[in-house]
Design an enzyme around this catalytic site. Structure first.
Site, PDB file in Angstrom:
ATOM      1  NE  ARG A 176       1.153   8.110   5.785  1.00 33.78           N
ATOM      2  CZ  ARG A 176       1.885   8.316   4.704  1.00 33.78           C
ATOM      3  NH1 ARG A 176       3.186   8.518   4.804  1.00 33.78           N
ATOM      4  NH2 ARG A 176       1.338   8.308   3.501  1.00 33.78           N
ATOM      5  CG  HIS A 198      -1.624   4.852   0.818  1.00 34.44           C
ATOM      6  ND1 HIS A 198      -2.309   5.966   1.280  1.00 34.44           N
ATOM      7  CD2 HIS A 198      -0.371   5.301   0.459  1.00 34.44           C
ATOM      8  CE1 HIS A 198      -1.502   7.023   1.204  1.00 34.44           C
ATOM      9  NE2 HIS A 198      -0.338   6.651   0.712  1.00 34.44           N
ATOM     10  CD  GLN A 239      -0.176   7.288  -3.899  1.00 38.28           C
ATOM     11  OE1 GLN A 239       0.325   8.040  -3.067  1.00 38.28           O
ATOM     12  NE2 GLN A 239      -0.112   7.542  -5.205  1.00 38.28           N
ATOM     13  CG  ASP A 255       5.029   0.733  -2.310  1.00 37.13           C
ATOM     14  OD1 ASP A 255       5.788   1.718  -2.182  1.00 37.13           O
ATOM     15  OD2 ASP A 255       4.281   0.324  -1.385  1.00 37.13           O
ATOM     16  CB  CYS A 310       2.543   5.223  -3.881  1.00 40.46           C
ATOM     17  SG  CYS A 310       3.679   4.035  -3.141  1.00 40.46           S
ATOM     18  NE  ARG A 355      -2.133  10.908  -1.948  1.00 39.38           N
ATOM     19  CZ  ARG A 355      -1.341  10.492  -0.951  1.00 39.38           C
ATOM     20  NH1 ARG A 355      -0.162   9.994  -1.211  1.00 39.38           N
ATOM     21  NH2 ARG A 355      -1.767  10.533   0.307  1.00 39.38           N
TER      22      ARG A 355
HETATM   23  N1  NVA Z   1       4.152   0.710   1.189  1.00 42.52           N
HETATM   24  C1  NVA Z   1       4.681   2.013   1.529  1.00 42.52           C
HETATM   25  C2  NVA Z   1       3.836   3.087   0.925  1.00 42.52           C
HETATM   26  C3  NVA Z   1       4.353   4.490   1.149  1.00 42.52           C
HETATM   27  C4  NVA Z   1       3.449   5.542   0.567  1.00 42.52           C
HETATM   28  C5  NVA Z   1       4.754   2.151   3.032  1.00 42.52           C
HETATM   29  O1  NVA Z   1       3.786   1.776   3.714  1.00 42.52           O
HETATM   30  O2  NVA Z   1       5.778   2.614   3.540  1.00 42.52           O
HETATM   31  N1   CP Z   2       2.729   8.248  -1.382  1.00 46.29           N
HETATM   32  C1   CP Z   2       2.691   8.736  -0.131  1.00 46.29           C
HETATM   33  O1   CP Z   2       1.762   8.516   0.634  1.00 46.29           O
HETATM   34  O2   CP Z   2       3.769   9.508   0.178  1.00 46.29           O
HETATM   35  P1   CP Z   2       4.151  10.023   1.634  1.00 46.29           P
HETATM   36  O3   CP Z   2       4.577   8.827   2.426  1.00 46.29           O
HETATM   37  O4   CP Z   2       5.276  10.997   1.392  1.00 46.29           O
HETATM   38  O5   CP Z   2       2.952  10.685   2.239  1.00 46.29           O
END
Ligand code: NVA
Ligand code: CP
Length: 310
Positions: free
Chosen positions: A108, A135, A138, A230, A270, A298
């Site tokens: 990530r 993502h 997800q 989101d 998500c 997930r």
């Molecule tokens: N758009 C959000 C998704 C989190 C799972 C982010 O990147 O923070």
């Molecule tokens: N939806 C998701 O990826 O959650 P986290 O940021 O908690 O991993």
């Protein structure tokens, strides 16, 4: 005959064939059902998954770590400060070194190119656990959850209300790949990137479905089977949060908006949700909401991905 995905990286959904997507879903279903009756699947006995996190996480971290353990392997967690990556060592050297110790990497991070480079220079599969652009884990989970709830994907309509961010991009790719209609409503200046919209429109044309990028949330939600949102400010955009709250006023998923969706619509997010901003409690906690089933899935979907590629 199943297609072999062994050694394949999962960088974005666009790189998956329809056959591969359904192969992930089939294995997910089996792993989920058999976990319920206590059957173990140690298909990754002794395998090592490196988990690199340059941004925080609840679901991705815990579900990957539990998932690799349940498959008989082990997860090694590294946060931003643990590795030399991009500080005193290049992505390409890191990829080559980690490939000598590990059997797979989940990452990530911010820059999508880093995930591409890890896969390019390493010799083990790399799984994208979120970048600024995509993502995929997800959205594969979201599609699997929609399939569980609606018994089909093709012909469904998903409405995404909010920021044209990583989630919007992966939803565009995912929905269009499986023949779902997708309508996105975002404020101007926050639309999804043109090149992702273009490739999704090409997918949709091939599948006979539709991609719409709109200004009006009500038009987007009209007759939707799935309403999705989101956060307005993603990880790394915290400084923009106040300005974004103003720009996104009118893009909240609330009872008034979902009146326009089908009566049996499902609400997805998500997570984490910023309740009171992009969505309100009445929606998150309503009978139409499947957000916690989605979060649980997930685990099952990522176990299937790891089992297939590692
Ligand atoms: N758009 C959000 C998704 C989190 C799972 C982010 O990147 O923070
Ligand atoms: N939806 C998701 O990826 O959650 P986290 O940021 O908690 O991993």
């Amino acid at each position: 005959m199943a297609v072999s995905m062994k050694g394949k990286s999962l960088i974005e959904i666009q790189h998956l064939t329809l056959e591969e997507i359904y192969q992930i879903f089939d294995l997910t279903k089996t792993l989920k059902e058999e976990r319920l009756i206590g059957r173990k699947h140690h298909v990754l006995e002794g395998k090592k998954l490196g988990m690199i996190f340059s941004k925080p996480s609840t679901r991705t971290r815990v579900s990957f770590e539990v998932g690799i353990y349940e498959l008989g392997g082990v997860g090694l967690y590294f946060n931003q400060n643990d590795l030399q990556l991009k500080k005193s060592e290049s992505v390409s050297d890191t990829a080559k070194v980690l490939s000598r110790y590990l059997d797979g990497i989940m990452i990530r991070t911010f820059d999508h190119q880093d995930v591409i480079d890890l896969a390019k220079f390493g010799s083990i599969p790399v799984i994208n656990g979120l970048t600024d652009l995509h993502h995929p884990c997800q959205v594969l989970t979201d599609l699997f959850t929609a399939l569980e709830k609606k018994r089909k994907l093709e012909g469904l309509k998903l409405a995404y209300i909010g920021d044209g961010n990583n989630m919007a991009h992966s939803l565009l790719q995912g929905c269009s790949k499986v023949g779902m209609d997708i309508s996105i409503a975002s404020p101007s200046g926050y639309k999804p990137l043109d090149f992702v919209v273009k490739e999704s429109m090409e997918n949709a044309e091939y599948m006979g479905s539709k991609v719409e990028i709109l200004d009006d949330p009500i038009a987007a939600v009209k007759n939707a089977d799935i309403v999705y949102t989101d956060v307005w400010a993603s990880m790394g955009q915290e400084k923009e949060a106040e300005e974004r709250k103003k720009k996104f006023a009118g893009f909240q998923v609330n009872p008034n908006l979902v009146k326009n969706a089908k009566d049996d619509y499902i609400f997805m997010h998500c997570l984490p949700a910023h309740r009171g901003d992009e969505v309100v409690d009445e929606i998150c906690d309503s009978p139409n909401s499947v957000i916690f089933d989605e979060a649980e899935n997930r685990l099952h979907v990522q176990k299937a991905i790891m089992a297939l590629v590692m």
